[in-house]
Scaffold this motif. Sequence first.
Motif, short mmCIF file in Angstrom:
data_model
loop_
_atom_site.label_atom_id
_atom_site.label_comp_id
_atom_site.label_asym_id
_atom_site.label_seq_id
_atom_site.Cartn_x
_atom_site.Cartn_y
_atom_site.Cartn_z
N GLN A 73 -5.77 4.60 4.12
CA GLN A 73 -5.31 3.82 2.93
C GLN A 73 -6.13 2.37 3.43
O GLN A 73 -7.57 2.20 2.86
CB GLN A 73 -4.44 3.92 1.96
CG GLN A 73 -4.22 4.89 1.49
CD GLN A 73 -2.69 4.46 -0.19
OE1 GLN A 73 -3.65 3.33 -0.80
NE2 GLN A 73 -1.63 4.92 0.12
N THR A 106 -0.22 5.63 4.53
CA THR A 106 -0.96 4.34 4.51
C THR A 106 -1.84 3.91 5.33
O THR A 106 -2.45 3.55 4.59
CB THR A 106 1.21 3.24 4.00
OG1 THR A 106 1.83 4.27 3.78
CG2 THR A 106 0.52 2.26 4.37
N SER A 115 -4.21 0.30 -7.68
CA SER A 115 -4.61 -0.29 -5.99
C SER A 115 -5.81 0.70 -5.87
O SER A 115 -6.74 0.09 -4.54
CB SER A 115 -3.41 1.31 -5.52
OG SER A 115 -3.69 2.16 -5.28
N THR A 139 0.67 1.63 -10.88
CA THR A 139 0.51 1.23 -9.78
C THR A 139 -1.31 2.31 -8.86
O THR A 139 -1.23 1.56 -8.09
CB THR A 139 1.39 1.29 -8.88
OG1 THR A 139 2.03 2.37 -8.88
CG2 THR A 139 2.88 0.77 -9.41
N MET A 147 2.17 1.15 -3.03
CA MET A 147 1.16 1.56 -4.72
C MET A 147 0.71 2.51 -4.89
O MET A 147 -0.42 2.99 -5.69
CB MET A 147 0.94 0.48 -4.56
CG MET A 147 1.54 -1.03 -5.31
SD MET A 147 0.50 -2.88 -5.10
CE MET A 147 -0.59 -2.29 -7.14
N GLY A 148 0.24 3.20 -3.09
CA GLY A 148 -0.65 4.37 -2.82
C GLY A 148 -0.21 5.47 -3.26
O GLY A 148 -0.94 6.84 -2.90
N ALA A 197 0.24 -1.32 0.61
CA ALA A 197 0.24 -0.03 -0.36
C ALA A 197 1.04 1.32 0.32
O ALA A 197 0.54 1.93 -1.25
CB ALA A 197 -1.10 -0.17 1.13
#
Length: 212
Positions: A189, A186, A88, A84, A72-73, A69
């Motif tokens: 997310q 993160t 996500s 990416t 990718m985020g 995460a």
Amino acid sequence: VYRCRPGGEVEACPGGQPGSCNDRLQGLVCNECPDGLALAEGGCQRCNSSVELLAALGPFAMILVIVGAYFMGNSPVTVQASVTLTASIAGGMIVTTYQILSVFGKLSVPWPGGPSSYFDFFNFLVMDSSAMSLECITGSGATGQYLLQCLVPIIFVALVIFCWAVSHLPVWGRFGRWTIDKAINTCGQILQLMFIAFSVIVVRPLECCSHP
């Protein structure tokens, strides 16, 4: 008067003398299994050794989710979203959709057999104790199972802080240090991804049944 837990092919409460239960079930409304057994459709089943293995590997799996995460985020925001970041976002939407389907299965609606079993398949996404066989980890007590479910978001946040701290160690310097703003993002997310599961867990003790 208490309503008995609905069973599958075998009814949990057979009637007769008070405290009578089917298939090694025990406790109030036959909703518990002895130690070493887990609640399953229609009765109790022996705990699989893979459940304990998954419990031991759980923190490592959570760390992998956090690392994925994070990278990718937190890709740079551009006019055209990166692969990416798109992946996500799409993954989060898919998980959320399946969580909603699982919640549909918990509604007091007489679903046909096909959709009902389909909804139940995704119960693990809302951390349902019966779908995850938590009895094999915490024992048959409902308090321990519920406490473990409530601790999941706290464990995730703690592991994000742990990963951020580890990234600042000299030995990990060559892999790049995590920034505090991306670490907070993160956390957001992951908590957003599991919002529906947390909502279901919070209201679970408040569920009421009409008098039978």
